[in-house]
Each structure stands twice: as structure tokens, then as C-alpha cells.
Design an enzyme around this catalytic site. Structure first.
Site, PDB file in Angstrom:
ATOM      1  N   GLU A   1       0.761  -1.228  -0.125  1.00 16.38           N
ATOM      2  CA  GLU A   1      -0.090  -0.154   0.187  1.00 16.38           C
ATOM      3  C   GLU A   1       0.862   1.252   0.304  1.00 16.38           C
ATOM      4  OE1 GLU A   1      -3.876  -0.769   2.264  1.00 16.38           O
ATOM      5  OE2 GLU A   1      -3.511   1.039   2.937  1.00 16.38           O
ATOM      6  N   GLU A  54       2.325   1.694  -3.448  1.00 13.38           N
ATOM      7  CA  GLU A  54       1.136   2.230  -4.302  1.00 13.38           C
ATOM      8  C   GLU A  54       0.896   3.641  -3.965  1.00 13.38           C
ATOM      9  OE1 GLU A  54      -2.450   0.368  -3.452  1.00 13.38           O
ATOM     10  OE2 GLU A  54      -3.559   1.582  -5.358  1.00 13.38           O
ATOM     11  N   CYS A  63      -8.100  -1.833   4.360  1.00 18.92           N
ATOM     12  CA  CYS A  63      -7.932  -3.075   5.216  1.00 18.92           C
ATOM     13  C   CYS A  63      -9.400  -3.456   5.750  1.00 18.92           C
ATOM     14  CB  CYS A  63      -7.125  -2.699   6.317  1.00 18.92           C
ATOM     15  SG  CYS A  63      -5.515  -2.057   5.808  1.00 18.92           S
ATOM     16  N   SER A  78      -7.068   1.875  -2.049  1.00 20.53           N
ATOM     17  CA  SER A  78      -5.935   1.119  -2.343  1.00 20.53           C
ATOM     18  C   SER A  78      -6.324  -0.279  -2.780  1.00 20.53           C
ATOM     19  CB  SER A  78      -4.981   0.928  -1.148  1.00 20.53           C
ATOM     20  OG  SER A  78      -4.106  -0.083  -1.301  1.00 20.53           O
ATOM     21  N   LYS A 128     -15.503  -9.498   7.964  1.00 22.65           N
ATOM     22  CA  LYS A 128     -14.342 -10.245   7.452  1.00 22.65           C
ATOM     23  C   LYS A 128     -14.983 -11.582   7.044  1.00 22.65           C
ATOM     24  CE  LYS A 128     -10.403  -8.037   7.988  1.00 22.65           C
ATOM     25  NZ  LYS A 128      -9.548  -7.450   6.981  1.00 22.65           N
ATOM     26  N   GLU A 140     -16.211 -10.706   3.436  1.00 24.78           N
ATOM     27  CA  GLU A 140     -14.918 -10.359   2.585  1.00 24.78           C
ATOM     28  C   GLU A 140     -14.359 -11.682   2.132  1.00 24.78           C
ATOM     29  OE1 GLU A 140     -11.029  -8.994   4.343  1.00 24.78           O
ATOM     30  OE2 GLU A 140     -10.835  -7.465   2.691  1.00 24.78           O
ATOM     31  N   GLU A 195     -14.418 -12.489  -6.010  1.00 22.67           N
ATOM     32  CA  GLU A 195     -12.968 -12.259  -6.517  1.00 22.67           C
ATOM     33  C   GLU A 195     -11.897 -12.461  -5.971  1.00 22.67           C
ATOM     34  OE1 GLU A 195     -15.320  -9.729  -5.541  1.00 22.67           O
ATOM     35  OE2 GLU A 195     -14.270  -8.106  -4.722  1.00 22.67           O
ATOM     36  N   CYS A 214     -10.198  -1.716  14.305  1.00 22.56           N
ATOM     37  CA  CYS A 214     -10.419  -3.168  14.799  1.00 22.56           C
ATOM     38  C   CYS A 214     -10.784  -3.706  16.227  1.00 22.56           C
ATOM     39  CB  CYS A 214      -9.394  -3.905  14.225  1.00 22.56           C
ATOM     40  SG  CYS A 214      -8.925  -3.625  12.297  1.00 22.56           S
TER      41      CYS A 214
END
Lengths: 157, 638
Positions: B308, B311, B335, B355, B394, B397, B402, B565
Site C-alpha cells: 500500500e 502504491e 483493510c 488502495s 471479514k 470479505e 473475486e 478493529c
């Protein structure tokens, strides 16, 4: 839904928001206006109202589901509301109810297939002295008998 | 922006927080009231509940929550106020006159018992088969008030279907007591607006738009509603049975990665005070449960920082040197899966700002079924990859279509802290008694930078530690005292910091092939911001949209959950700001005690780039496995 239909709805809701303002307190007048003109508030309209008032669609739905004079589902052109409170109950509401159901061919809470009539119960309308009573849209009919109720519905049809 | 805020929530429903004034006369003076015949002086406007709490008088509450505005709907906190005809709800009664209050008169006790009895009469199910058994506020209240029989009966039939459409959150309305905490969480705290009270009278229930299943409405799966639900009406989708099955299957190689936040909170499930770090005890417990290998998600958090961070530098290079106008800045962190879905729904035109680096969980998943499988000569189809996360999103996710760049579903199961605690208990292990053990190789090392991902501002701090060293060549500890980047720490909703780059050093070898030199950033000021909780994210995004201060930032960290988190939707219940602060302290203390505190110095990371990701950060292999793309979802509910 077609894109052009959606655009028309968006435009209409936009005009209502202009008319009543975009504060939270404008929510009910806007919904009443839509309900009055189109007999129900569609899910797309609810989301458009939410977007323009900067609230969440579920908040609009919460209000629509709370008030019995607002409806999220398509309803008939004529909404028949028969009083179910104690005075009407005692003066023969049950027989009137049966007659209306038979005449319209639907049960309470339902809408006729041609979207002409919706049948539902209401609570006291203050017509106890002339019970049993019912409302068709905004008009009140009192001192009902099964025959009279059927006659009124026939005239409305 | 302020006016709009007032527009959103009626002023009377704004979170009621009485700042403790240094001089109470400054805000309207103090007032002396009598609580249970004891004279007490409080600032004007203090609620009865707060006044009682400050004076160690316990008042039971149910709909009240420290994080939320008050609702006054459950009526459990009723007290007797002399001269009033009815009982008053203590949580919603601001003191403005010298009143006399009784908190435990026979009338009050009877009313409270009746309230609980009435709640129970509509509360379907039995405690022993409930997920919240022993951690249920209704259950504790029933015990506290000695409810021994159902005075008003007890519902015997299920009234609602369980909504298990979502990957993350299950709604069981039969257990709902209509306290509306989830509604206030979703609308006021998170500004997502999934849940509201639907219907009227005895038909009222908490529902979604048009009563659609949760999967079909705009839910970001943050799980904050679960953390605040007093009963078992909301809980995560449990997958521990599948994991037990995999563990018991000898042909499967079951690995688990553990995120930084669960270890700072799991002790709470075993009766410890918040703020105990259980990292190495948890490792032992996981191995005893039967996991074949235990890894540290902090390793891929370090990897995330490299990817990241690179990037970001590439975006800046393209924008400043190549004058490429299509480059999207500020870059947003990716994240937090709750935040990602929030952006996809509410600000879809900004998805390119995210990102492209995957979250640490997904990076690990992709590496486990490729690099790790190759290294240990394992069949990737036999690897079952689990992840302990503080997060319910999560679960969503890892089920994104994908997320299968390894050729298989990268992460098979996302597990919350609560579920893991349950599994540890099921295995007959008392976590605090475990000996310590280290993470397994080849990903044994992780830095403190990865660890602090758990707290709000952590990703930013970790990125700053690395990026600043990349550019200036100076040591981060020379620039920031104790290597602590204080401006991005703390629990302020939105944090903003500027870092001036007055000199530059040589380009490190790792990214030498991407940038020739640093001359172009000399004299520049790096502007960063941090927001946690999607309500704060909304403020920042609206500001960006309006072209305000935050649109000038280069890098912004967003976390969907309040506190980051460590306040995630999979963390132990209850939660409040005090608990979250203690968890943050545990994380920062563990970081301060580590030798290795910078992502790019992690030897496992260096080795991974040498052995596997051979074309470097943001190279082809990295792009295939460690980067992803996003979906424009929009707000419309079909």
C-alpha cells in the site's frame, strides 16, 4: 421499472420536496401527498424521499409502516374502511362486513384484482351515534345495514 | 455540515454527554438533589442515571448504552420522583430542579419486576440454547430482580423466521426486546441505516427496508449492532462446526491466522479485565485445539504496508512528476471490509481512491495456498485457511467472489474473537493458564507496525514509519519520539496530521526499479488523516466531495468500527469507550515492547520478496495475488 418512469417519479418527488422543504419534519406531508395522489408510496419513491431528505430509506419505511393511512403496497382506487370499535360492533358491524366481503369478493386487508377496491378495518371514527359506520376514501357512510352497504358500493362502482 | 447534522437527528436524541466542567457554575451552575434521602450536588442538566452512577447507586438499564443517545423505551431504569404522578425514566430525566428521588422504593421495585416480566412474556426461547447464555443483559436483570415465574406468561411459539441471508450477521427477532440499540447504532453511530422499528403496537419489530433479508439491503456487515444487542437477537454467522470438521479430517491441513485485535480482547471472554494481551497463550491454545499451523496476520499487515505504501508513492510520483491527472488522490486504506463496502454503496464514484492492496487477511489467504503450499509441498486444495478476526465483515470479505486469486477460495473461514473463545472453551482449555508459544514459520516474524493495525490510526502510523524511512533515509525513531506517531493515535473521531519532508535520502533497493530518486518530494508536506466509525468516515467523505481540507490529503485511513478493529463487531461483548481504550493500551504496550517495529525491516517480509514475490512490491506476482478490485454498488435497493 423503466428508466423514464423512474425519472418521472424522481422529478415528482423533487417537486414535493421543493413544496414542503427538505427537513425531517417535511417527511409526513410529502408521504401524505404521494399517498393521496397515487394511493400508495412505492419503494422507489420511498428511497427518493430518503435521498432528498438525507435520511435512510428504512426510516421512511418505518414511518410508512407505522401509519395506517400510508401504504407501501399498491391499493385500490377506493379504500373502504369499516369501523370495528365497540359501538359499531354492537350494532351489527359483523353482518355488514360479511355483505361487503361478498359484494367485493375479497377479504379484509385485500385489494380487488382490478385495483378498484381495498377493504380494511378502522378504529373509532366518532360516528358511534350513527353506527355502524364506514368510510370510502374521505366520505363517511353511517347507519349501515347489509343492504345499504351493498347499495353504496354499487353506486361507487 | 453542522446544520445538516442537526437535520439528521432531532436534537433531543443527540448523544447526551455531560462534560465534567472544571467550574460547574460556568455551565448553568449546580443543583442539590436528594437521592434516597442523601443530599447530592450535581451540575445542572445531569440525568438522574448519571447522578446515581456517580454516587454508587446502581440503577438497572437495558436500552441505555454508553455509546448511544438515550431512548428511554425500556422503562427499566424508572425511579420515583417526589411530586410526580408517574415513575420517571432515570436515563432520560435531566435534573433541573431540587427534586427528591427514590431509586428503590416498593413501587419502583415492583414496576421494574413487571417490566422484566413483560419483556420475558414476549421473549421466545430458552436461555440454555441461546448463543448469549451467561452474557445476556435480560438474563442478568431477571436474576437481579428475582424473576422466578412468568407472571404474564411466556410465548411458546416462534413468531419470526430467522434471517440468515447475510454472510456475517444473523437476526433472530424472537429474542428481540425492542430496545432499539441496534437502530441507534446503525443510524446514529454508524450512519448506515439498515435497521428501524417497523409497524405499530404489538406488531412492531426491528426490520430492514421493506422487510427484506439483510443480504439484500445496504448492510456493511460491521457488526456493531451485535456488540450492542443486549440479548441473542443479533449474532454472527457461526462457522465453528465447519472448522471442527476440518480439524477432525486428517487429510486436511488446517491453518489459522490471528489478527492483532482478538489477542488484546479474548481475555475478556475468560473473565479477565480488558487490556490483557494474550498473543502467545492463544498460540498454544490454537495448537492444542488441533490447528496444524498458527500464523500472525501482522505478517501480512507488514506486507500490506509495503504494497500500500509503494502504491501511494507510485500514485504521488505519477501525479507530481508525470503530471498524470487520472491519478486518484487521496488514497484510501482498504483493510477494513466494512469501510470498503460502505464506500462501494455510499460513495461509489470514489472506489478508485481505494488502495488496490487487499486486506491483510486476504493477502495471507492468497499466500497460504500458493507460496506456503509450494514451500511445504502441500496440495493447496487440502489446505483449509481460517482467520481469527475481530470482525464480522471479514466473513463477507472472504466470500467475495473475486477473492480466489490462488485458484481456490483464498480464505475459507473467517472466525470472530467470540467464536474462537467458544471453540477454546469447547476444547476444555482455560486460556489464561496456557504456556506461551511462538508463531509458526515461514511467517514467524511480524513487526509492531503490523500489530498496531488493530487500533484506529495504526495503519497510518505503520505506513508513516516505513514511508518516512524510505524517503528520508533517517530512522523513524529519530523523527518520532519512541517511534510513536502521536498525532494519529487516540480516539478522536477524525485526526489530521502533516509531515514536512525537508530532506531526502537514497531510494531503498526494494523499490529502486520504480522511482529513480526522491528529489520530487523534497520540501513537500505529506498530509494524512484518520477516521474511525463510518459516521466519521461520512464527514470526511462529504468534505472531500465538497473540495474541503481532506480533499488535499494524500493518504487517509478509514476504519468502519469505532476505535478501529479493536472495537470490531466480532469482539467480546460488552463494549464501550473505556474498554476500547484499554484494548488500545494493550496493543500499543505490546508494540512498544517489541524489537521489530517497522514493516520493511521484517526479515520474513524481506525473504518473501526474495523467494516468491520476485518482481518486488506492486510487481506482477504481487498484483495477481495481493491486489484486488472493487465493485460499484450504489445506494439503490432493488
Amino acid at each position: 421499472m423503466l428508466i423514464s418512469e423512474k425519472q418521472a417519479l424522481t422529478e415528482r418527488v423533487g417537486m414535493l420536496v421543493q413544496k414542503y422543504g427538505n427537513s425531517r419534519s417535511a417527511l409526513i406531508p410529502i408521504l401524505q401527498d404521494i399517498q393521496y395522489n397515487f394511493k400508495y408510496v412505492s419503494d422507489f419513491e420511498q428511497q427518493e424521499v430518503a435521498r432528498l431528505l438525507d435520511i435512510h430509506p428504512v426510516e421512511v419505511y418505518s414511518v410508512v409502516s407505522f401509519y395506517s393511512f400510508l401504504s407501501p403496497n399498491i391499493r385500490g382506487k377506493y379504500i373502504v374502511r369499516l369501523c370495528q370499535t365497540i359501538s359499531c360492533e354492537l350494532s351489527g358491524k359483523e353482518k355488514v362486513a360479511k355483505a361487503i366481503e361478498r359484494e367485493l369478493g375479497i377479504k379484509f386487508g385485500e385489494t380487488t384484482k382490478d385495483k378498484k377496491f381495498t377493504l380494511e378495518y378502522t378504529n373509532c371514527m366518532g360516528m358511534c351515534d350513527q353506527s355502524p359506520a364506514m368510510m370510502i376514501n374521505e366520505k363517511v357512510y353511517a347507519n349501515l345495514t347489509p343492504e345499504k352497504a351493498v347499495q353504496i358500493l354499487k353506486e361507487v362502482k | 455540515m453542522e446544520d445538516k447534522n442537526k437535520n439528521r437527528v432531532p436534537l433531543g436524541q443527540k448523544p447526551h454527554i455531560v462534560e465534567k466542567p472544571k467550574d460547574p457554575s460556568g455551565i448553568g451552575g449546580t443543583i442539590t438533589v436528594e437521592i434516597n434521602e442523601k443530599k447530592v450536588t450535581v451540575p445542572m442538566g445531569t440525568t438522574i442515571l448519571e447522578a446515581c452512577r456517580e454516587n454508587q447507586i446502581h440503577i438497572p438499564t437495558l436500552c441505555y448504552h454508553d455509546d448511544l443517545c438515550f431512548a428511554g423505551v425500556c422503562r427499566l431504569c424508572v425511579v420515583e420522583v417526589e411530586g410526580m404522578a408517574t415513575l420517571a425514566a432515570a436515563c432520560a430525566f435531566p435534573i433541573t430542579a431540587p427534586i427528591k428521588i427514590k431509586t428503590s422504593s416498593p413501587k419502583v421495585r415492583r414496576a421494574r419486576k413487571h417490566v422484566i416480566d413483560l419483556l420475558l412474556s414476549e421473549h421466545y426461547g430458552e436461555c440454555y440454547s441461546c448463543i448469549r447464555n451467561n452474557n445476556c443483559e435480560l438474563q442478568s436483570l431477571a436474576k437481579e430482580y428475582g424473576v422466578t415465574d412468568y407472571t404474564f406468561g411466556h410465548i411458546e411459539k416462534k413468531r419470526y423466521e430467522i434471517d440468515d441471508s447475510s454472510f456475517s450477521i444473523i437476526r433472530d427477532l424472537d429474542k428481540c426486546v425492542l430496545c432499539k440499540r441496534c437502530v441507534r447504532t446503525c443510524i446514529d453511530l454508524q450512519e448506515v441505516g439498515v435497521l428501524e422499528a417497523i409497524g405499530r403496537g404489538h406488531e412492531t419489530h426491528i426490520g430492514t427496508f421493506l422487510d427484506k433479508p439483510l443480504a439484500d439491503v445496504i448492510c456493511i456487515n460491521c457488526g456493531q449492532c451485535i456488540n450492542r444487542c443486549p440479548t441473542g437477537a443479533l449474532h454472527e454467522k457461526e462457522i465453528s462446526n465447519e472448522i471442527w470438521e476440518a480439524i477432525d479430517d486428517p487429510t486436511k491441513h488446517v491453518v489459522i491466522q490471528t489478527a492483532p485485535s482478538p489477542r488484546a480482547a479474548i481475555g475478556e471472554e475468560f473473565g479477565l479485565e480488558p487490556g490483557h494481551s494474550m498473543t502467545f497463550k492463544m498460540n498454544t491454545a490454537l495448537k492444542r485445539i488441533g490447528f496444524d499451523a498458527v500464523f500472525d496476520t501482522n505478517f501480512t499487515a507488514d506486507l500490506t504496508i509495503i504494497e500500500e505504501g509503494t502504491e501511494l508513492l507510485m500514485r504521488l510520483y505519477k501525479a507530481l512528476v508525470n503530471k498524470d491527472e487520472s491519478v486518484k488522490l487521496p488514497q484510501f486504506t482498504s483493510c477494513s471490509p466494512g469501510w470498503v463496502k460502505y464506500l462501494e454503496h455510499f460513495y461509489p464514484e470514489y472506489v478508485e481512491h481505494l488502495s488496490s492492496a487487499k486486506s491483510p487477511q486476504q493477502m495471507f489467504g492468497a499466500l497460504l495456498k500458493t507460496y506456503y503450499a509450494k514451500k511445504l509441498k502441500l496440495d493447496p486444495s487440502k489446505i483449509v485457511s481460517c482467520a481469527v478476526m475481530p470482525c464480522s465483515a471479514k466473513k463477507f470479505e472472504c466470500n467475495r467472489p473475486e477473492m480466489n486469486d490462488s485458484g481456490y477460495q483464498d480464505v475459507d473461514y473467517g472466525l470472530t474473537t467470540r467464536e474462537l473463545a467458544k471453540m477454546i472453551k469447547e476444547a476444555g482449555i482455560h486460556l489464561p493458564e496456557m504456556p506461551d508459544s511462538h508463531f509458526d514459520n515461514p511467517f514467524g516474524d511480524a513487526s509492531g507496525a503490523g500489530l498496531i493495525f488493530g487500533a484506529t490510526g495504526g495503519v497510518m502510523e505503520a505506513a508513516i514509519r516505513s514511508v518516512i524511512e524510505f524517503i528520508t533515509g533517517d530512522k523513524a525513531e529519530e523523527i518520532f519520539e519512541g517511534m510513536n506517531v502521536m498525532p494519529v493515535r487516540g480516539f478522536d473521531g477524525i485526526k489530521y496530521a502533516e509531515i514536512k519532508i525537508d530532506h531526502v535520502g537514497p531510494v531503498p533497493d526494494l523499490i529502486k526499479h520504480l522511482v529513480p530518486n526522491w528529489d520530487w518530494v523534497k520540501g513537500a508536506t505529506l498530509k494524512v488523516a484518520v477516521a474511525h466509525g463510518t459516521a466519521n468516515a461520512k464527514k470526511v467523505m462529504d468534505d472531500i466531495r465538497a473540495g474541503g481540507k481532506f480533499s488535499q490529503c494524500h493518504f487517509i485511513e478509514f476504519m468502519a468500527c469505532p476505535g478501529g478493529c479493536l472495537g470490531g463487531g466480532g469482539q467480546p461483548i460488552p463494549t464501550n469507550e473505556e474498554i476500547r481504550k484499554k484494548r488500545a493500551q494493550a496493543i500499543y504496550a505490546e508494540d512498544a515492547g517489541l524489537e521489530l517495529r517497522k514493516s520493511h525491516e521484517n526479515p520474513s517480509i524481506i525473504q518473501t520478496y526474495k523467494e516468491f514475490l520476485t518482481d518486488g512490491p506492486c510487481g506482477h506476482i504481487a498484483h495477481k495475488l495481493l491486489h484486488t478490485h472493487y465493485t460499484v454498488r450504489g445506494k439503490y435497493i432493488a
